[in-house]
Design a protein around this motif. Structure first.
Motif, PDB file in Angstrom:
ATOM      1  N   THR A   1       4.468  -5.055   2.571  1.00 29.75           N
ATOM      2  CA  THR A   1       4.865  -5.880   1.431  1.00 29.75           C
ATOM      3  C   THR A   1       3.838  -5.765   0.315  1.00 29.75           C
ATOM      4  O   THR A   1       2.633  -5.815   0.567  1.00 29.75           O
ATOM      5  CB  THR A   1       4.991  -7.355   1.847  1.00 29.75           C
ATOM      6  N   VAL A   2       4.335  -5.583  -0.898  1.00 36.37           N
ATOM      7  CA  VAL A   2       3.476  -5.627  -2.081  1.00 36.37           C
ATOM      8  C   VAL A   2       4.117  -6.623  -3.050  1.00 36.37           C
ATOM      9  O   VAL A   2       5.253  -6.427  -3.485  1.00 36.37           O
ATOM     10  CB  VAL A   2       3.334  -4.253  -2.758  1.00 36.37           C
ATOM     11  N   SER A   3       3.401  -7.699  -3.348  1.00 34.88           N
ATOM     12  CA  SER A   3       3.934  -8.727  -4.241  1.00 34.88           C
ATOM     13  C   SER A   3       3.408  -8.528  -5.657  1.00 34.88           C
ATOM     14  O   SER A   3       2.521  -7.698  -5.912  1.00 34.88           O
ATOM     15  CB  SER A   3       3.555 -10.118  -3.736  1.00 34.88           C
TER      16      SER A   3
ATOM     17  N   ILE B   1       3.622   0.291  -7.200  1.00 41.15           N
ATOM     18  CA  ILE B   1       3.058   0.267  -5.845  1.00 41.15           C
ATOM     19  C   ILE B   1       2.375   1.573  -5.467  1.00 41.15           C
ATOM     20  O   ILE B   1       2.014   1.769  -4.302  1.00 41.15           O
ATOM     21  CB  ILE B   1       4.141  -0.083  -4.807  1.00 41.15           C
ATOM     22  N   ALA B   2       2.201   2.484  -6.411  1.00 37.39           N
ATOM     23  CA  ALA B   2       1.542   3.763  -6.113  1.00 37.39           C
ATOM     24  C   ALA B   2       0.147   3.512  -5.562  1.00 37.39           C
ATOM     25  O   ALA B   2      -0.647   2.778  -6.151  1.00 37.39           O
ATOM     26  CB  ALA B   2       1.481   4.630  -7.364  1.00 37.39           C
ATOM     27  N   GLY B   3      -0.151   4.116  -4.415  1.00 40.41           N
ATOM     28  CA  GLY B   3      -1.456   3.978  -3.790  1.00 40.41           C
ATOM     29  C   GLY B   3      -1.668   2.699  -3.024  1.00 40.41           C
ATOM     30  O   GLY B   3      -2.754   2.470  -2.481  1.00 40.41           O
ATOM     31  N   LYS B   4      -0.649   1.849  -2.940  1.00 42.86           N
ATOM     32  CA  LYS B   4      -0.805   0.518  -2.342  1.00 42.86           C
ATOM     33  C   LYS B   4      -0.447   0.449  -0.860  1.00 42.86           C
ATOM     34  O   LYS B   4      -0.879  -0.473  -0.172  1.00 42.86           O
ATOM     35  CB  LYS B   4       0.077  -0.488  -3.105  1.00 42.86           C
ATOM     36  N   VAL B   5       0.370   1.403  -0.365  1.00 48.67           N
ATOM     37  CA  VAL B   5       0.943   1.258   0.970  1.00 48.67           C
ATOM     38  C   VAL B   5       0.700   2.520   1.784  1.00 48.67           C
ATOM     39  O   VAL B   5       1.009   3.628   1.325  1.00 48.67           O
ATOM     40  CB  VAL B   5       2.464   0.973   0.892  1.00 48.67           C
ATOM     41  N   ALA B   6       0.178   2.355   2.988  1.00 55.08           N
ATOM     42  CA  ALA B   6       0.000   3.488   3.890  1.00 55.08           C
ATOM     43  C   ALA B   6       1.357   4.073   4.248  1.00 55.08           C
ATOM     44  O   ALA B   6       2.323   3.351   4.486  1.00 55.08           O
ATOM     45  CB  ALA B   6      -0.725   3.039   5.160  1.00 55.08           C
ATOM     46  N   GLY B   7       1.435   5.394   4.263  1.00 52.05           N
ATOM     47  CA  GLY B   7       2.679   6.065   4.620  1.00 52.05           C
ATOM     48  C   GLY B   7       3.648   6.246   3.484  1.00 52.05           C
ATOM     49  O   GLY B   7       4.679   6.886   3.651  1.00 52.05           O
TER      50      GLY B   7
ATOM     51  N   ASN C   1       9.343  -4.669  -0.458  1.00 50.15           N
ATOM     52  CA  ASN C   1       9.176  -4.661   0.985  1.00 50.15           C
ATOM     53  C   ASN C   1       9.653  -3.305   1.488  1.00 50.15           C
ATOM     54  O   ASN C   1      10.800  -2.913   1.244  1.00 50.15           O
ATOM     55  CB  ASN C   1       9.971  -5.787   1.643  1.00 50.15           C
ATOM     56  N   ILE C   2       8.762  -2.604   2.170  1.00 50.94           N
ATOM     57  CA  ILE C   2       9.056  -1.243   2.597  1.00 50.94           C
ATOM     58  C   ILE C   2       9.257  -1.222   4.102  1.00 50.94           C
ATOM     59  O   ILE C   2       8.354  -1.597   4.867  1.00 50.94           O
ATOM     60  CB  ILE C   2       7.916  -0.275   2.194  1.00 50.94           C
TER      61      ILE C   2
ATOM     62  N   LEU D   1      13.061  -2.474  -0.279  1.00 50.79           N
ATOM     63  CA  LEU D   1      13.777  -3.668  -0.707  1.00 50.79           C
ATOM     64  C   LEU D   1      13.044  -4.266  -1.906  1.00 50.79           C
ATOM     65  O   LEU D   1      11.874  -4.644  -1.801  1.00 50.79           O
ATOM     66  CB  LEU D   1      13.840  -4.695   0.428  1.00 50.79           C
ATOM     67  N   ILE D   2      13.722  -4.337  -3.033  1.00 53.23           N
ATOM     68  CA  ILE D   2      13.140  -4.893  -4.252  1.00 53.23           C
ATOM     69  C   ILE D   2      13.739  -6.269  -4.498  1.00 53.23           C
ATOM     70  O   ILE D   2      14.962  -6.431  -4.539  1.00 53.23           O
ATOM     71  CB  ILE D   2      13.408  -3.980  -5.462  1.00 53.23           C
TER      72      ILE D   2
END
Length: 981
Positions: A125-127, A143-149, A212-213, A233-234
């Motif tokens: 999740t990135v808020s 969200i670039a660079g924010k989430v592993a994978g 939410n990925i 999910l946006i």
């Protein structure tokens, strides 16, 4: 003691008054604050037994009628819930403590929400608080660079240009590798829309609340046949009842070019032309060199101004929370004349009815985009055009621009004047897009544990445009210019219904959450055909036939979540999809998943630990599918009109023929089976959170284009189900609060993804030991990549260059690796890959008093780039084509002295690993402005701050790994202000 009879009457009367007194309502007032005594506007005050209540105002204050003995429940998003029993006191001061964001955070999952601590799958999740800051014109950049994978590779520098999104790498060759995107419950159409460069550019990033990925099958399988590449999910922003806010933001920025392709300048070019002694050039070629010094790459670019303005109104009228926003973006590209203008409107309503048993969500987003598409052919032309020639010829023909001529006509083998390409083409597009849905959620009165949810949605877009090129333009002098139009309509309709039963079983300390539903989604695309016209309106070619296509997906799905003793969690999901893209015999596919999780931190031996606040082990398995990239009618015979070159002559008349298209009647689902082993760890009251995921993905019935025997179909290459791919990787993520004091805070986030294996394991129906693989990776001259068994998709397939004693490559000399004495395909070898072996994200954010700051950096390691610009222009053959014109050369020609093109030389393959600072920002909170009640905040940011790389080209980050003169990404400096009333 005796009581007299009249005293009985007094006693009864007193008791009656006491009862009445206890039942009387009292007016309660009070204030709800956090632990820092800051007001919490919009907090809910709820009388549990009566299912009624109120919300606090902007000062955190409330007033309501209650009875002594009532239980009041105070709640606010992100804070722990507090209960208070009404007594004789009429004034209450309530303090709510912040909840542990890691444990209590509600996460949007497919068809509903879940507590983060109850998740069994791999979900990130990135808020909005953690989004990238600065000039963001397309949502995925947030969200670039924010989430592993999750790997987000930026597109070109064109306004609104989208990014390539990959979740855990690609699992397909010819079908899509992009994730499914769901906006407020509506799976959206990601296809291209006429008149706009990137469909997601039509969604205003300022309206987004969270991403939410869903990364693994146990999380994503609820979306079945579209979830093979993960699901994003946006969720967009909504209002809170009783909390009226006006927010205005204005962000203004300037983008500048960060570099140029390293070609010869005018003096260097003259020196090379006059000093060349080889056999390619003739004496006539030397006479063509000019006297100017034109830097074409400087001439076609500019400093590009962008303004992005947004205003929103949110709050609630009685029990009708709402949010209305209006945005306007005017973005110039750094390429001359490039422009995108977008006006967006979003309205979210979320009322409750029937004593809060019926909740309604109305989401609508509308955007109108007007674009001027600069001719991107000027980007390549500026690299190749002779720098010794002037911009203008001083002559009237061709608009006064200098052009290479063949007699009185343009030399059509030469590059066109870059400025002429830009100013002699009017390419205007406009699009309208409406995404909306109405979602009704009813909690049954007679069985409140059971909810019925109906979701009706749509994603409708209209695109159109015109292209005008004057007859005098050299680029189209052979046909008299262009005066054309285009139009397209895309329709995406959705109907979903599901039942959700959720119940706590206190006696056995368990929770059951079950969902079962039905989904129907239909896509339709229509494009009328228009005649191909010259600039004067006369017909160059007649209109063809109108285009229309449609496909429908029908689904049944179910999910079971079971939690025992708040320690043991089970999830089982099954979706059955039926798609019109397949024949009736292969139309239906089943996509199951299962997952287990163990919250070890809730075991007796860890409960109450002051060090470990959360420890969870997850294990998941599932099968998910793929149908994107398949033609809507690819399983059946189709016939199309041929083009003008395929007409048949009857006497003096030429008749357009109808031709059959190749097809495979046995097309079926491409399926990806995944396993996931995950660990979540929270330390020191979740001030430090760590997660690790190991995944395996096996794709079978791979959709691939393979050669077919002559005479067996209406094509030489056919899309069919053949082969398999295996993908393994490891994801690590760490987030920690380094400093957390009242005046100074510092948060650090680091994520890493390692691709341990990504290998094609099968690519033929019948094994052929002589089959080296399928050619891919076109450079404009030849293919330099292959899909081959035993290697990653799109691996470079090149000759091994031989070097002299000084380390310079020897033209045309390569290693004879097969020992045959002849240079052939079997002497080429598979070298490296355009995709990284590992990629990383680094996020730093903090506050000091009223100052906030942060940065985002990304890094790719092990990715390689084929420098097609160097390979195509760094040769004398490019300078002297012996066709009446000269072309510029890459400066590498001074090193190689190559006469002819060496397309398959591994010399042109370069390490493109990089470290890039994507974003650097600062903000300052001015606080209240006068007595108006308005607060203000200033911010400044830089995007694309710097890149550290060994790659010699313009940008080491190009999707696909082939650098062929791209539209460069600008460095953007932005200043903005936020006002809140």
């Amino acid at each position: 003691m005796k009581i007299r009879s009249h005293h009985y009457g007094l006693l009864v009367l007193a008791l009656l008054f006491s009862i009445v007194g206890f039942a009387q309502q009292t007016t309660l007032t009070g204030r709800v604050v956090d632990t820092n005594n800051e007001a919490l506007p919009g907090a809910t005050v709820f009388i549990k037994a009566k299912q009624t209540g109120t919300v606090t105002d902007e000062k955190g204050e409330f007033s309501l009628n209650a009875e002594i003995g009532d239980i009041l429940e105070f709640s606010f998003t992100g804070f722990t819930t507090h209960q208070e029993t009404v007594g004789t006191a009429t004034t209450l001061n309530i303090v709510l403590a912040a909840a542990s964001t890691y444990l209590e955070e509600m996460v949007v999952v497919g068809y509903g929400t879940a507590r983060k601590k109850d998740l069994t799958g791999s979900v990130a999740t990135v808020s909005a608080n953690n989004f990238q800051k600065g000039q963001i014109s397309t949502p995925e950049q947030l969200i670039a660079g924010k989430v592993a994978g999750v790997q987000i590779t930026p597109g070109s520098g064109a306004p609104g240009s989208g990014s390539r999104i990959r979740i855990r790498g690609g699992s397909s060759l010819n079908a899509s590798n992009s994730p499914l995107i769901v906006i407020d419950g509506v799976p959206v159409d990601n296809g291209g829309i006429s008149g706009v460069a990137n469909p997601l550019a039509l969604l205003n990033a300022n309206d987004i609340e969270s991403f939410n990925i869903l990364k693994d099958a146990s999380a994503a399988a609820i979306y079945g046949s579209r979830a093979a590449n993960g699901v994003i999910l946006i969720t967009t922003k909504s209002g809170s009842a009783g909390q009226f806010k006006v927010n205005f933001s204005s962000l203004n920025s300037v983008g500048i070019k960060t570099g140029s392709v390293d070609v010869l300048n005018g003096d260097e070019f003259r020196s090379v032309v006059n000093g060349y002694t080889g056999t390619i050039a003739s004496s006539a070629d030397r006479l063509l060199v000019g006297t100017a010094n034109t830097n074409w790459q400087e001439e076609i670019y500019r400093g590009a101004f962008t303004t992005d303005n947004n205003i929103s109104f949110s709050g609630g009228i009685k029990r009708l929370p709402y949010r209305l926003s209006v945005g306007y973006l005017n973005q110039n590209g750094i390429l001359l004349r490039d422009n995108l203008q977008r006006t967006s409107v979003a309205l979210n309503l979320s009322p409750n009815f029937l004593d809060n048993h019926l909740s309604v969500k109305v989401n609508s987003k509308y955007a109108q985009t007007n674009s001027f598409f600069a001719n991107q052919g000027a980007v390549g032309a500026a690299v190749y055009f002779d720098p010794t020639q002037p911009i203008y010829s001083g002559e009237q023909p061709f608009g006064g621009y200098f052009e290479w001529l063949n007699g009185a006509q343009p030399n059509f083998n030469a590059a066109r004047n870059p400025l002429g390409l830009l100013y002699q083409r009017e390419d205007k597009g406009n699009s309208d897009r409406l995404i909306g849905n109405v979602q009704l959620d009813y909690k049954l009165h007679f069985l409140p544990e059971l909810r019925a949810n109906l979701n009706l949605g749509m994603d409708q877009s209209w695109g159109s445009g015109t292209v005008f090129v004057p007859a005098e333009a050299a680029s189209q002098a052979n046909r008299g210019g262009t005066n054309n139009q285009y139009k397209q309509t895309r329709s995406n309709k959705l109907l979903e219904f599901y039942l959700n039963y959720a119940k706590e079983f206190d006696a056995i300390q368990s929770r059951l959450d079950f969902i079962a539903g039905y989904s129907w989604q239909d896509w339709k695309t229509e494009s009328p055909s228009f005649p191909d016209l010259r600039a004067d309106g006369t017909e160059f070619e007649p209109a063809g036939i109108d285009f229309a296509t449609q496909n429908t997906l029908v689904s049944f799905y179910g999910r079971l979540n079971y939690t025992a003793w708040d320690r043991y969690l089970l999830t089982f999901t099954l979706r059955r999809d039926g798609s019109s893209r397949f024949s009736p015999d292969a139309r239906w596919g089943n996509f199951p998943s299962a997952a287990l999780a163990w919250r070890i931190s809730n075991e007796a031996f860890l409960k109450g630990s002051k060090v470990i606040s959360d420890l969870k082990l997850r294990l998941g398995w599932g099968t998910i599918g793929q149908q994107d990239g398949i033609a809507d009618y690819g399983y059946q015979a189709n016939y199309f009109y041929g083009d003008a070159a395929a007409q048949y002559q009857f006497g003096n008349e030429f008749v357009t023929v109808v031709r059959p298209q190749g097809y495979d009647a046995n097309l079926q689902w491409e399926k990806t089976e995944t396993q996931n082993l995950g660990l979540d760890l929270g330390l020191f009251d979740s001030k430090l959170n760590f997660s690790a995921d190991f995944f395996i993905k096996n794709t079978r019935d791979l959709l691939a284009v393979v050669p077919v025997a002559a005479g067996t179909n209406f094509t030489n290459n056919l899309l069919t189900n053949v082969g398999s791919i295996r993908n393994q990787g490891l994801e690590l993520a760490l987030n920690t609060k380094v400093i957390n004091s009242a005046k100074f805070s510092l948060d650090l986030g680091v994520n890493a993804t390692f691709i341990l294996q990504n290998e094609i394991t099968k690519l033929q129906l019948i094994s052929d030991p002589n089959f080296l693989g399928a050619d891919v990776g076109g450079t404009g001259f030849n293919f330099v990549q292959k899909h081959s068994v035993g290697y990653r998709p799109s691996t470079f397939f090149l000759y091994k260059t031989v070097y002299d004693e000084q380390g310079n490559p020897i033209e045309g000399l390569y290693k004879d690796l097969d020992g045959s004495g002849n240079l052939g395909e079997t002497d080429k070898r598979w070298y490296k890959n355009p995709e990284p072996n590992a990629y990383f994200g680094f996020t730093l954010s903090g506050t000091y008093d009223k100052l906030s700051f942060g940065c985002v950096m990304r890094s790719n390691v092990g990715n390689y780039m084929y420098n097609a610009v160097k390979a195509g222009s760094g040769i004398y053959q490019n300078i002297f084509p012996n066709q009446g014109y000269l072309s510029n050369a890459h400066r590498d020609i001074l090193n190689t002295r190559f006469d002819n093109r060496q397309t398959w030389a591994d010399y042109y393959l370069e390490d493109a690993s990089f470290l890039r600072m994507d974003n650097l920002y600062f903000g300052y909170d001015l606080g209240a402005v006068g007595k108006s009640g308005m607060t203000a905040r200033l911010n400044a940011s830089v995007q694309n701050v710097f890149v550290v790389t060994k790659y010699s080209g313009l940008d080491p980050e190009i999707a696909g790994g082939i650098d062929n003169a791209i539209y460069p990404r600008p460095r953007v400096f932005a200043l903005g202000v936020n006002l809140e009333f």
